[in-house]
Design a protein around this motif. Sequence first.
Motif, PDB file in Angstrom:
ATOM      1  N   ALA A   1     -30.740 -20.273  70.058  1.00 54.49           N
ATOM      2  CA  ALA A   1     -29.701 -20.657  69.099  1.00 54.49           C
ATOM      3  C   ALA A   1     -28.319 -20.206  69.557  1.00 54.49           C
ATOM      4  CB  ALA A   1     -30.031 -20.068  67.725  1.00 54.49           C
ATOM      5  N   ILE A   2     -28.253 -18.976  70.101  1.00 56.86           N
ATOM      6  CA  ILE A   2     -26.949 -18.470  70.560  1.00 56.86           C
ATOM      7  C   ILE A   2     -26.449 -19.271  71.753  1.00 56.86           C
ATOM      8  CG2 ILE A   2     -25.743 -16.457  71.466  1.00 56.86           C
ATOM      9  CD1 ILE A   2     -27.843 -14.709  70.419  1.00 56.86           C
ATOM     10  N   LEU A   3     -27.367 -19.544  72.666  1.00 58.98           N
ATOM     11  CA  LEU A   3     -26.983 -20.291  73.868  1.00 58.98           C
ATOM     12  C   LEU A   3     -26.425 -21.650  73.475  1.00 58.98           C
ATOM     13  CD1 LEU A   3     -30.034 -19.471  76.188  1.00 58.98           C
ATOM     14  CD2 LEU A   3     -27.858 -18.271  76.019  1.00 58.98           C
ATOM     15  N   ASP A   4     -27.059 -22.263  72.481  1.00 67.36           N
ATOM     16  CA  ASP A   4     -26.588 -23.571  72.027  1.00 67.36           C
ATOM     17  C   ASP A   4     -25.181 -23.485  71.442  1.00 67.36           C
ATOM     18  OD1 ASP A   4     -28.895 -24.746  72.814  1.00 67.36           O
ATOM     19  OD2 ASP A   4     -29.805 -24.822  70.815  1.00 67.36           O
ATOM     20  N   ILE A   5     -24.940 -22.445  70.647  1.00 72.02           N
ATOM     21  CA  ILE A   5     -23.605 -22.294  70.044  1.00 72.02           C
ATOM     22  C   ILE A   5     -22.560 -22.130  71.141  1.00 72.02           C
ATOM     23  CG2 ILE A   5     -22.145 -20.746  68.662  1.00 72.02           C
ATOM     24  CD1 ILE A   5     -24.577 -20.169  66.921  1.00 72.02           C
ATOM     25  N   TYR A   6     -22.882 -21.296  72.126  1.00 73.09           N
ATOM     26  CA  TYR A   6     -21.903 -21.060  73.188  1.00 73.09           C
ATOM     27  C   TYR A   6     -21.637 -22.340  73.977  1.00 73.09           C
ATOM     28  CZ  TYR A   6     -19.032 -18.350  76.339  1.00 73.09           C
ATOM     29  OH  TYR A   6     -17.949 -17.866  77.020  1.00 73.09           O
ATOM     30  N   ARG A   7     -22.710 -23.026  74.326  1.00 74.19           N
ATOM     31  CA  ARG A   7     -22.533 -24.275  75.079  1.00 74.19           C
ATOM     32  C   ARG A   7     -21.717 -25.272  74.280  1.00 74.19           C
ATOM     33  NH1 ARG A   7     -28.456 -24.014  76.032  1.00 74.19           N
ATOM     34  NH2 ARG A   7     -28.719 -22.882  77.993  1.00 74.19           N
ATOM     35  N   LYS A   8     -22.026 -25.366  73.003  1.00 70.82           N
ATOM     36  CA  LYS A   8     -21.361 -26.365  72.167  1.00 70.82           C
ATOM     37  C   LYS A   8     -19.877 -26.091  72.029  1.00 70.82           C
ATOM     38  CE  LYS A   8     -23.198 -28.661  68.777  1.00 70.82           C
ATOM     39  NZ  LYS A   8     -24.071 -28.914  67.655  1.00 70.82           N
ATOM     40  N   PHE A   9     -19.503 -24.822  71.857  1.00 68.66           N
ATOM     41  CA  PHE A   9     -18.106 -24.529  71.546  1.00 68.66           C
ATOM     42  C   PHE A   9     -17.301 -24.051  72.747  1.00 68.66           C
ATOM     43  CE2 PHE A   9     -20.168 -24.455  67.416  1.00 68.66           C
ATOM     44  CZ  PHE A   9     -19.327 -25.296  66.708  1.00 68.66           C
ATOM     45  N   ALA A  10     -17.960 -23.576  73.795  1.00 70.33           N
ATOM     46  CA  ALA A  10     -17.203 -23.179  74.985  1.00 70.33           C
ATOM     47  C   ALA A  10     -17.339 -24.233  76.079  1.00 70.33           C
ATOM     48  CB  ALA A  10     -17.692 -21.827  75.504  1.00 70.33           C
ATOM     49  N   GLY A  11     -18.366 -25.050  75.982  1.00 69.27           N
ATOM     50  CA  GLY A  11     -18.540 -26.101  76.979  1.00 69.27           C
ATOM     51  C   GLY A  11     -19.075 -25.599  78.308  1.00 69.27           C
ATOM     52  N   THR A  12     -19.468 -24.325  78.368  1.00 66.57           N
ATOM     53  CA  THR A  12     -20.043 -23.801  79.608  1.00 66.57           C
ATOM     54  C   THR A  12     -21.412 -23.197  79.298  1.00 66.57           C
ATOM     55  OG1 THR A  12     -18.998 -21.648  79.278  1.00 66.57           O
ATOM     56  CG2 THR A  12     -17.777 -23.254  80.584  1.00 66.57           C
TER      57      THR A  12
END
Lengths: 252, 628
Positions: free
Chosen positions: B341-352
């Motif tokens: 879940a955390i990885l998804d949030i980071y990918r979604k909002f940071a794009g990396t």
Amino acid sequence: MPANRMSIRFKIRRQDAPGSPSYWQEFAIPYAPDHNVISALMVVQNNPVTTDGQRVAPVVWDRNCMEEVCGSCAMLINGVPRPSCSALIDSLTQPIVLEPLPKFPVVRDLLVDRSRIDEGLRRVRAWIEIDGAWDTHEGAPRISPIEWSANYLYSRCMSCGCCLSACPQFGPHSAFIGPAALAQVRLMNAHPTGRYDQAERLHAIMGDGGISDCGNAQNCVRVCPKAIPLTTAIGELGRQTTVQAVKDLFGG
Amino acid sequence: MKTTPTAIVIGGGLAGLWATLRIADAGFPVQLFSLFEVKRSHSVCAQGGINAVLDTKGQRDSIHQHIVDTLKGGEYLANQPPVKSMCEAAPGLIHTFERMGVTFSRTSEGLLDQRLFGGVKNKRTCFAGASSGQQLLYGVDQQVRRLESLGQVVKFEWWEFLSLLKDADGVCRGILAMDLKSLEIRAFPADVVVIATGGFGQIYAPKTTTSSHCTGAAASRCYQQGAWFANAEFFQFHPTAMIGRDKNRLMSEAARGEGGRIWTPRDPRDARAPNAIPEAERFYFLEEFFPAYGNTVSRDEASRAIWHVTREMGLGIQGTDRVYLDLTHLDRAFVSGRLGAILDIYRKFAGTDPLAAPMEIFPAAHYPMGGLWVDFERDADGGMRPDSPRNQATNLPGLYACGECDYAYHGANRLGANSLLSASFSGRVAGESVVSYLKGLDHRRTPLDQAGVAFEIARQQRLNQDLMRSNGPENPYQLHQALGALMTTRVGVVRVNSELATALDELRELERRAASVALGDSSAWTNQTLVFARQLQDMIRLAMVVAKSALERDECRGAHHKPAFKIPLPEGKFAGDPEFEDYRARWRANNDRWLKTTIAEFSAEGPRIHDEEIDLSIYPPTEPRDYR
């Protein structure tokens, strides 16, 4: 990309009030790699000057959580309905075209009136009939993990309205209730005690503006930011309403 | 003529909706006010879960242990009877939510699952996937919609609370609110008012995990009309928030728990990509500062260490407010499974991809333990007396507060997954108290003075007109940035008295500047800048309460950290050693002086502070905490 690296350019459809004509304005802000549409609009808000050098009123739009869980900030971004908080600038073609979410009445600029979503939820009775919000010293009946994971998908609907704005059958021209409320009927009818009122919910979607107005364009499921299987829900409800119609006929 | 008394609830998050349900369930009509559709409230942001002792994991968990964990986590600053009642009520609340259809995650047997959550030993946190707050809010939102369809609740969404209407005796008899579209200001008479408008993280923007409507303006308006504001100096900072220009987004502590390492380049000018920086040139400061705990040190210690390294040592990434939270050394499959879940949030909002390059994080203002002061009545069992009209009552008669905007349940620091619990519980209790209050009302009360109401409407309209006409040099959005930067720097993770005094001066200056803005929008229709300019003034006045309360408290307790007044635990010394006994004596003396509720009262010159004794009747502090 090199051209984009200098600035972020927006073309925004503006409208001063309901019923007044819309018009376009363009803005540019200095480029930074970590902008999303909301943070970029905040920069515009700090100094609302168009690319023509005209000082204008700050753009009006809706936002709250900025984590894609409250559903506030949906708008049409380069022609696609989606939440603006998770629309990263680097993934968008410029100039980024922002328009209010279609199918809903514009309040001002990018802010729309989505009260029709709420009306839909009331119409289908999207709740469990509990005796009251007090402790009955009992929980609800058990739910298997498999059922839970199917239900959970639908419980994440945040009423953003993207599915409705993409649906060709939904809009001011029609009474169609749209996929969001239908999916909630699917969810409530699956709950162990929510099932008790299944017939009422099904009747609510069997008449005018109900499930038979779905044209199966499948746009809803393509734009849902939460990947909710809306068309699966509509398919399941199709079967449920058919069974209900037979029951109604034969007093089942 | 006897008419049914009516209630107003302001705020449609978890607490406000619970209060609404309980009042409407008892047959009293409720008018529910919210700045937006209630289901968009900030409660949706709580990811982790809600604590309740169900003892279904074979760990002999007990309600007593939940009470103790909550009190100790708050370093004894909370009055104990409300905490006791909250922990006792938790299982019943969970079952009520379950009946509402909340999609709690399940065990293989189809029962409610429970998991472990920060700072406690037992699995007692119910959760609903990775969106617990959203699911709980939707549960009560659906029930409120049910009551709405029965005509027991009327919603006023897109209306903003402006001020309380009081009668000649100072009793709250309704509110003044503004339609955020037409800007119409209207009086709404009622017999009681509940305020449930959440926290105020936006005074730290953008370094806050809270939503953009969490300004605290509504609570500030009550404070400015005489409601006490308590323990404002206690604000929880979350150490690992991903950095964003609009807000900072919470990265769960699980990232550190599963092996994530926090570091920064030893040379702040190092401009290489993080993966190109060799091990020897990385400063794993948590591991160096806390050899025993390393990266799993507590939230507060982690926040302070990051603050120290970036702001005091100047070692943030390229000199900025950023450090790395690194997962790239871990097994990809393991991390993906545990932290999806955390990885998804980071990918979604940071794009990396955080599995390819380290995340960039910084502490962010997350949750205020302080809020509007509320009363309680203790019963013979040591808890809150059920249905007492004193519970959740502010010092203003006829005004109740609940949820994140009250101060009552978390003391000096909040336990993870206790916020959804306190919001639900206090909302329910407020609703029940209001019912008792309404039943006890004298029906021959003098009516509200209509001339006074008309005067207040005119005053509020004039405030709008003055702001619309104002052509000052200031921009309210830029002032908001200045407020956030000032609060982050001077009233943040680490407090120093000289900085706090400076902060108060600067806040007074900001207050002056906020009165001379140019809105840049002259429209009388949906003028968001006007609305925000008003909120900003109230945010600044609330920020003064935070700064002043922090200045007054010369100690370290929970989230309030003032190093100049720290009482260090003597290293290598234990009970019986003279050094330890000396420490214990100093700890006791400190409690005698400072174990008190801070209460701020509004005055034109600034907040006036006094303190109040704490009810320690259940679990008094006898020994200092010692985790060695």
